[in-house]
Scaffold this motif. Sequence first.
Motif, short mmCIF file in Angstrom:
data_model
loop_
_atom_site.label_atom_id
_atom_site.label_comp_id
_atom_site.label_asym_id
_atom_site.label_seq_id
_atom_site.Cartn_x
_atom_site.Cartn_y
_atom_site.Cartn_z
N LEU A 31 0.56 -1.26 0.24
CA LEU A 31 -0.19 -0.04 0.20
C LEU A 31 0.84 1.05 0.16
CD1 LEU A 31 -2.91 -0.84 2.84
CD2 LEU A 31 -3.18 -0.70 -0.21
N LEU A 32 0.21 2.09 -1.08
CA LEU A 32 1.06 3.27 -0.73
C LEU A 32 0.45 4.75 0.42
CD1 LEU A 32 2.56 6.48 -1.49
CD2 LEU A 32 0.16 6.76 -2.67
N LEU A 33 1.12 4.69 1.17
CA LEU A 33 0.86 5.22 2.74
C LEU A 33 1.35 6.85 2.97
CD1 LEU A 33 1.87 2.93 5.77
CD2 LEU A 33 -0.83 3.69 4.68
N GLY A 34 0.75 7.59 3.68
CA GLY A 34 1.14 9.21 3.31
C GLY A 34 1.36 9.76 2.28
N ALA A 35 0.11 9.85 1.53
CA ALA A 35 0.24 10.85 0.36
C ALA A 35 -0.15 11.94 0.55
CB ALA A 35 -1.29 9.61 -0.63
N PRO A 36 -0.20 12.59 -0.07
CA PRO A 36 -0.62 14.20 0.12
C PRO A 36 -2.57 14.40 0.60
CG PRO A 36 0.36 13.93 -1.97
CD PRO A 36 1.01 12.61 -1.25
N THR A 37 -3.43 13.42 -0.30
CA THR A 37 -4.62 13.37 0.06
C THR A 37 -4.95 12.48 -0.28
OG1 THR A 37 -4.47 13.03 -2.45
CG2 THR A 37 -4.54 15.87 -1.72
N ASP A 38 -5.83 11.79 0.66
CA ASP A 38 -6.53 10.97 0.74
C ASP A 38 -8.02 10.21 0.07
OD1 ASP A 38 -6.61 8.96 3.31
OD2 ASP A 38 -7.79 10.27 4.66
N TRP A 39 -8.69 8.97 0.47
CA TRP A 39 -8.33 7.95 -0.07
C TRP A 39 -9.82 8.58 -1.22
CZ3 TRP A 39 -13.77 6.56 -0.56
CH2 TRP A 39 -14.14 7.59 0.56
N SER A 40 -10.75 9.46 -0.36
CA SER A 40 -12.10 9.95 -1.98
C SER A 40 -11.78 11.13 -2.76
CB SER A 40 -12.41 10.82 -0.43
OG SER A 40 -11.71 12.09 0.45
N ASP A 41 -10.03 11.16 -2.79
CA ASP A 41 -9.77 12.33 -4.02
C ASP A 41 -8.94 11.19 -4.86
OD1 ASP A 41 -8.52 15.73 -3.88
OD2 ASP A 41 -6.83 14.03 -4.77
N PRO A 42 -8.26 11.19 -5.78
CA PRO A 42 -8.00 10.66 -7.10
C PRO A 42 -7.07 10.93 -7.16
CG PRO A 42 -9.34 12.02 -8.36
CD PRO A 42 -10.07 13.04 -6.62
N GLY A 43 -6.22 12.18 -6.95
CA GLY A 43 -4.84 12.17 -6.46
C GLY A 43 -4.13 11.51 -6.69
N ALA A 44 -4.21 10.73 -6.39
CA ALA A 44 -3.04 9.78 -5.57
C ALA A 44 -2.80 9.13 -7.04
CB ALA A 44 -2.50 8.29 -4.87
N PHE A 45 -4.00 8.21 -7.70
CA PHE A 45 -4.23 7.63 -8.76
C PHE A 45 -3.43 8.70 -10.01
CE2 PHE A 45 -6.88 5.67 -11.62
CZ PHE A 45 -6.15 3.43 -11.46
N VAL A 46 -3.81 9.56 -10.13
CA VAL A 46 -4.22 10.97 -11.24
C VAL A 46 -2.80 11.01 -11.40
CG1 VAL A 46 -4.57 12.83 -11.78
CG2 VAL A 46 -6.30 11.19 -11.04
N ASP A 47 -1.84 11.22 -10.55
CA ASP A 47 -0.48 11.98 -10.63
C ASP A 47 0.13 9.87 -10.35
OD1 ASP A 47 -1.60 13.97 -10.01
OD2 ASP A 47 -0.73 14.22 -7.89
N GLY A 48 -0.29 8.86 -10.76
CA GLY A 48 0.29 8.43 -11.42
C GLY A 48 1.51 7.63 -10.14
N ARG A 49 1.37 7.53 -8.80
CA ARG A 49 1.87 6.92 -7.42
C ARG A 49 1.52 5.61 -6.96
NH1 ARG A 49 4.01 11.91 -5.52
NH2 ARG A 49 2.15 13.12 -4.97
N VAL A 50 0.35 5.43 -8.06
CA VAL A 50 -0.87 4.03 -7.86
C VAL A 50 -0.59 3.33 -9.01
CG1 VAL A 50 -0.57 4.40 -5.39
CG2 VAL A 50 -2.70 5.41 -6.95
N ALA A 51 -0.73 1.93 -8.98
CA ALA A 51 -1.47 1.76 -10.07
C ALA A 51 -2.78 1.00 -10.06
CB ALA A 51 -0.49 0.38 -10.34
N MET A 52 -2.94 0.72 -8.51
CA MET A 52 -4.53 0.66 -8.62
C MET A 52 -5.08 1.84 -7.38
SD MET A 52 -5.15 -3.32 -8.34
CE MET A 52 -4.36 -4.04 -7.14
#
Lengths: 295, 407
Positions: B227-248
């Motif tokens: 799991l990615l932890l410590g992302a700037p935004t939480d699960w309810s925001d698509p930021g981590a996925f949109v920024d390409g930090r995660v595959a899912m």
Amino acid sequence: MTRGATRTFWLFVGPFAAGLLLFTYLPIGWSAYLSLFDARNTVTPTDFTGFDNYRDILTDRAFLDSIGTFTLFAVFIIPTTVVLALVLALLVNQIRFARAFFQSVFFLPFACSYVVASLVWKMSLFSGVDSGVVNTVLGWFGGSPRAWIGTVDPPLYWVVLVTARLWLQLGFYMILLIAALRRIPRYHYEAAAIDGATPWQSFRHVTLPGLRGALIAVLTLNLINAYQAFDEFYNILGDSRGYPPFARPPLVYLYYTSLGSGGQDLGRGSAGAVILALVIALATLLSGRVFRRAR
Amino acid sequence: MDRRSFLVVAGLLGVAACGSNTGRGEGGGALKHWYHAYGEDGVQDAVRRYAAAYPGAKVEVQWNPGDYDSKIVTALQNSAVPDVFEAQVKADWVRQKQVVPLDDLLGDTRDDFVRALLDSQTVDGKLYGIPQAIDTQVLYYRPSLLAKAGVAPPRTVDELVDAAKRLTTGSLHGLFAGNDGGVGVFTGPLLWSAGLDFLTKDGKAPGFDDPRAATVFGKLRDLNQGLLLGAPTDWSDPGAFVDGRVAMQWTGLWNLPKITAAHGTDVGVLPFPRLDDSGAESVPVGAYSAMVNARSTNIDAAKAYLKWLWVEKTDYQTEFATAFGAHLPARQSLAARAQSLHSGPGKDAVGFVTGGGRIASPARWPARANTALSDAVSRVARQGADPVGELRSAVDIARTEIARLDR
């Protein structure tokens, strides 16, 4: 007292007395009252339950954990704060050049809001992504990025919480200690020097005794502060879904119990608040007793 | 300033503060309608427009950023404001007589509303909230990244754990499910994946008093490896996925427009997988529903307004659900009108809701039971505590709290 003086007295004291009564004593009394009722989602309960709330919360593992955790936290943070504040005070007090500047620099963080500092710590300094400040610095030395707040094993989140608190409050205690240092008469040091005291001896036998009053104040304030921990914990570890079961200060737990979304259990929350108040009072009394004996 | 003049100034300030506005506006007969702050652009303008268009009364909309759910609970205790608000029905509110039944507003449209949704807003046979739209959450994934890693889209919990681990390379993480390691969003889906639930069918007892619950919470411990932890935004925001930090990423279906804008057709969606053959794939279904405060000074006007907005004005309801973010309309007849849900991931998600939609926050599921359960899951998944013991204590607390509802 003349009539005019009486009127002036009440004009000055009245607003504060009324405020104190209305916003401090009344809520304390009401809280004690609520703690004897099943008061869910209401501040005017009718269902008297005696000491059930107390029995309940004293067997509640989450509450006991929170008290335990925070006794440990206090045991760690209080000596650390006092020692670091003392070292800072001694250093800043020694320098001859730009002393006011250094005093201000160390004191300024105290003027910063806990909430703002928490957000900076959470989103910028200790952000878990590789662009976070601390992770960037780690990267220069070949370290891989860490999820500072999200890592539970080892509990890296303590690094975030403790550094935020130290940064915010060290300057304040430093100023208190500097003020006390300046009140120690110079001739005590001169007399010590004439008697051939080493720097350590003059610190141990002149400075420390001279600081006793201030140190007791700093320790007591610190102790109360440690149990009152809320702002940085809530803002760093809490999220929209709630708060994790670790590093949960008593106040955060009571906040979620009595004011959280879904079920506001004001009876249990009040019972917890009364217990916490007793614990703080007891700890303060005990620390005062210990210091008086040491005198 | 000397001490005396300071006291005078402070005293005056104190007096001034006492005399100030009590917060009760001069609105007169206007209905006060509260919403939480929706993240999608345009929602606030839309609901203000709806309120202004109501011919029956003046309606004032209040937008509430921050901890809205707590604010509502506090307001319901002793305030006549708001008259109308959105929330999820809680059995406690019904017990305290803080909300009013709304069954008479639906008329013959009752069968048009999604049945499970109405059930979730019903306590003791009476309906207390009119569902506004369906919110659901899905597992978004990037097919290209999965193909590159030779990972098939996960259909079981073990496959999900495995995929998250194998997709984690360098700065890319396998999965983001919130900065709390998935405890908040996955507790329900994990139970459902093992064929369990928060409550038993009759709602009278905890539905997870079963060793399989311990097993499946243990899986979250394994999942935390990828799991990615410590992302700037939480699960309810698509930021981590949109920024390409995660595959899912596990996040709301409502983020679909932002996600397709970022990744085009390289987006797939999945429900939460099943543990094994006795469990099922699932997606959580939640719905803010419109409710009336029992302390409102004008309950009849409030109900008439609710009926107009959430029963009669179907064009507003469709726009509200589908024009700003991807929500599903709460009524079957409106779902047919929603173009964005007729193809691609939107269509898939509709299928997940139909086939495996589960109520994320049942009215009879008490807040304290929820805290106990998520504490237990957190200790197991993040601190490595013993799942059986943790589950035991959560079951005990939940049982007491649920029984209290019928006392």
